[in-house]
Design a protein around this motif. Structure first.
Motif, short mmCIF file in Angstrom:
data_model
loop_
_atom_site.label_atom_id
_atom_site.label_comp_id
_atom_site.label_asym_id
_atom_site.label_seq_id
_atom_site.Cartn_x
_atom_site.Cartn_y
_atom_site.Cartn_z
N UNK A 125 1.15 -13.48 -2.87
CA UNK A 125 1.49 -13.97 -1.58
C UNK A 125 2.54 -12.96 -1.22
N UNK A 126 2.43 -12.31 0.05
CA UNK A 126 3.08 -11.28 0.37
C UNK A 126 3.96 -11.36 1.70
N UNK A 127 5.30 -11.34 1.83
CA UNK A 127 5.92 -11.64 3.09
C UNK A 127 5.78 -10.03 3.80
N UNK A 128 5.49 -10.38 5.16
CA UNK A 128 5.35 -9.19 6.08
C UNK A 128 6.53 -8.53 6.22
N UNK A 129 6.37 -7.42 7.04
CA UNK A 129 7.56 -6.37 7.17
C UNK A 129 8.66 -6.98 8.06
N UNK A 130 8.05 -7.96 9.12
CA UNK A 130 9.19 -8.72 9.79
C UNK A 130 9.70 -9.90 9.49
N UNK A 131 9.02 -10.34 8.64
CA UNK A 131 9.45 -11.20 7.79
C UNK A 131 9.08 -12.84 8.28
N UNK A 132 8.06 -12.74 9.07
CA UNK A 132 7.66 -13.77 9.77
C UNK A 132 6.61 -14.44 9.46
N UNK A 133 5.71 -13.88 8.36
CA UNK A 133 4.52 -14.21 7.88
C UNK A 133 4.24 -14.08 6.56
N UNK A 134 3.75 -15.02 5.74
CA UNK A 134 3.35 -14.75 4.51
C UNK A 134 1.81 -14.68 4.30
N UNK A 135 1.36 -13.38 3.76
CA UNK A 135 -0.25 -13.11 3.63
C UNK A 135 -0.66 -13.35 2.38
N UNK A 136 -1.56 -14.40 2.07
CA UNK A 136 -2.06 -14.61 0.96
C UNK A 136 -3.32 -13.69 0.76
N UNK A 168 3.90 -2.68 2.89
CA UNK A 168 4.25 -2.29 4.22
C UNK A 168 5.19 -1.16 4.25
N UNK A 169 4.90 -0.08 5.06
CA UNK A 169 5.80 0.93 5.08
C UNK A 169 7.12 0.71 5.57
N UNK A 173 5.50 0.54 10.49
CA UNK A 173 4.20 1.02 11.43
C UNK A 173 2.71 0.67 10.69
N UNK A 174 2.87 0.49 9.33
CA UNK A 174 1.58 0.23 8.61
C UNK A 174 1.65 -0.83 7.55
N UNK A 175 0.63 -1.64 7.46
CA UNK A 175 0.39 -2.22 6.17
C UNK A 175 -0.49 -1.34 5.32
N UNK A 176 -0.32 -1.35 3.92
CA UNK A 176 -1.29 -0.68 3.00
C UNK A 176 -1.87 -1.68 2.10
N UNK A 177 -2.90 -1.91 2.15
CA UNK A 177 -4.01 -2.68 1.32
C UNK A 177 -4.33 -1.86 0.10
N UNK A 178 -3.84 -2.26 -0.97
CA UNK A 178 -4.35 -1.91 -2.37
C UNK A 178 -5.74 -2.28 -2.67
N UNK A 179 -6.76 -1.59 -2.34
CA UNK A 179 -8.33 -1.84 -2.53
C UNK A 179 -8.46 -1.51 -3.79
N UNK A 180 -8.37 -2.11 -4.75
CA UNK A 180 -8.27 -1.96 -6.28
C UNK A 180 -9.75 -1.57 -6.64
N UNK A 181 -10.84 -2.48 -6.46
CA UNK A 181 -12.40 -2.02 -6.85
C UNK A 181 -12.78 -1.01 -5.88
N UNK A 186 -5.93 1.55 1.96
CA UNK A 186 -6.17 1.44 3.28
C UNK A 186 -4.83 1.19 4.22
N UNK A 187 -4.72 1.92 5.03
CA UNK A 187 -3.45 1.79 5.91
C UNK A 187 -3.81 0.95 7.51
N UNK A 188 -3.34 -0.18 7.36
CA UNK A 188 -3.98 -0.80 8.46
C UNK A 188 -2.76 -1.36 9.60
N UNK A 189 -3.06 -1.89 10.69
CA UNK A 189 -2.03 -2.38 11.67
C UNK A 189 -1.40 -3.61 11.03
N UNK A 190 0.00 -3.78 10.98
CA UNK A 190 0.54 -4.63 10.03
C UNK A 190 0.63 -6.00 10.81
N UNK A 191 0.15 -6.27 12.04
CA UNK A 191 -0.34 -7.58 12.65
C UNK A 191 -1.41 -7.88 12.52
#
Length: 400
Positions: A125-136, A168-169, A173-181, A186-191
């Motif tokens: 469970x990951x808090x977003x850069x702007x602190x407004x969202x938790x991403x599962x 998050x950087x 500016x970016x979300x960074x997904x750790x695509x393990x498999x 993967x650098x993505x839009x953080x929103x």
């Protein structure tokens, strides 16, 4: 014979002349005394030291300024909550990887108050850069489930392939997904989580990371090939790679020291932390902590780091100033302490019991177990929220 008296005007002029001469003599004497004493005064008076120059950090462009160059965690002091989160209820969010749920715990009562269904195999469970969202991070479901930490309600899932972990950087500016498999960063839009750039990697099992003091690079652990990566944040590119000097190494969590000079990498097979200079990306040295060394969490005063040893049911305490382990706390009846976080006031360390379907609450002053709470199957990267800090770098809560 009588003396002749000088005229009044002449006497007045004479008096003025004598007075002026006396004054000049006195001034001359004063001036000479001052000149004589000047070297003595200058020689004996203590020199005023020049104010020390404050060290400045040229951070990643767009990144919030570093508050204290000597302490990257300066914004994380007890209860120093951002205005964004100050009204959020205090909760512990536990992703249960084998139950496909998130257990929500009230830290005051140590009771589960809600169970949220999510996608397949939620890992963190990951808090977003702007602190407004938790991403599962629903790893096998290939989705992210957003949770509103103000209401505790889950939103619509977002399709993201292989999201084992999420960062998050520092400039947001970016979300960074750790695509393990997938073997990708993967650098993505953080929103919106729209893909921006994919950086393939040659190692196996990218999973955890932390950023440098200036935010210009981050160190990534590769669990299944026992390697470390160094990634340029702005270029979104791997710029360094090395194999850990231990046969069968399985690196896990990554944390930077308060002064930004060292990185610590937990290794569950080497049973300790690797310590290295991130700038030089030199050969790391192993500091043994305990069997199954896994998670790393910094105290609110930046003096200590709590190290979960999953294989032996213990927590080691590392002192940054002394540069050594000072304590070890053993859980009563054992356990499998994994990932977690520290309470907003810094008094409680929360850890998931990965193989025991439970969560542990530990007093950070004494190491006493405060609670042992049954949850779903396979609890993993739990998030304590909210926590102090201006912004989040991801994982279960890395705040600056």
């Amino acid at each position: 014979m009588a003396l002749r008296t000088a005229p009044r005007t002449h006497r007045t002029l004479l008096q003025r002349t004598l007075i002026a001469g006396a004054a000049l003599t006195a001034l001359a004497a004063c001036g000479t005394e001052a000149e004589d004493r000047a070297p003595e005064a200058l020689g004996t008076k203590a020199a005023v030291p020049a104010p020390p120059k404050k060290k400045t950090v040229q951070g990643l462009p767009g990144m919030p300024p570093v508050l204290d160059p000597e302490d990257v965690y300066a914004a994380d002091r007890p209860n120093r909550l951002s205005p964004v989160v100050k009204d959020f209820p205090s909760r512990v969010y536990v992703p249960n990887t084998e139950s496909d749920t998130v257990s929500v715990i009230d830290p005051k009562t140590y009771e589960i108050i809600e169970t949220i269904p999510v996608g397949r195999q939620p890992q963190h469970v990951v808090p977003s850069w702007d602190l407004k969202t938790l991403w599962v991070n629903n790893n096998r479901g290939h989705t992210l489930t957003p949770i509103d930490p103000k209401t505790g309600k889950a939103g619509k899932e977002v399709e993201v392939h292989d999201p084992y972990n999420l960062y998050f950087t520092p400039h947001g500016k970016y979300a960074v997904v750790m695509a393990s498999l997938d073997r990708e960063l993967v650098f993505r839009d953080p929103h919106t989580m729209k893909r921006i750039k994919t950086e393939p990697v040659s190692c196996y099992g990218v999973n955890h990371a932390d950023f440098s003091l200036d935010g210009r690079y981050f160190i990534v652990s590769c669990e299944f090939s026992g390697e470390l990566l160094k990634v340029d944040t702005e270029k979104m590119k791997v710029v360094g790679q090395q194999k850990l000097p231990f046969e069968g190494a399985m690196p896990q969590d990554v944390k930077i020291s308060p002064d930004g000079k060292k990185f610590y990498v937990a290794d569950m097979m080497a049973h300790g932390m690797w310590v290295l200079d991130g700038d030089k990306f030199d050969k790391p040295k192993l500091l043994p902590t305990g069997k199954g060394c896994h998670g790393l969490y910094v105290s609110r005063d930046s003096r200590e780091m709590y190290v979960s040893n999953r294989g032996e049911g213990s927590v080691s305490v590392f002192d940054f100033t002394q540069n050594k382990l000072t304590k070890k706390w053993h859980l009563p009846d054992g356990g499998s302490p994994d990932m977690g976080g520290v309470s907003a006031d810094g008094k409680v360390l929360w850890l998931s019991g990965r193989y025991d379907a439970e969560v542990y609450a530990i007093d950070t002053r004494t190491g006493t177990q405060l609670a042992r709470i049954p949850v779903g199957s396979g609890p993993h990267g739990l998030a304590v929220y909210p926590q102090p800090g201006r912004y989040s770098l991801g994982h279960t809560g890395i705040f600056r």
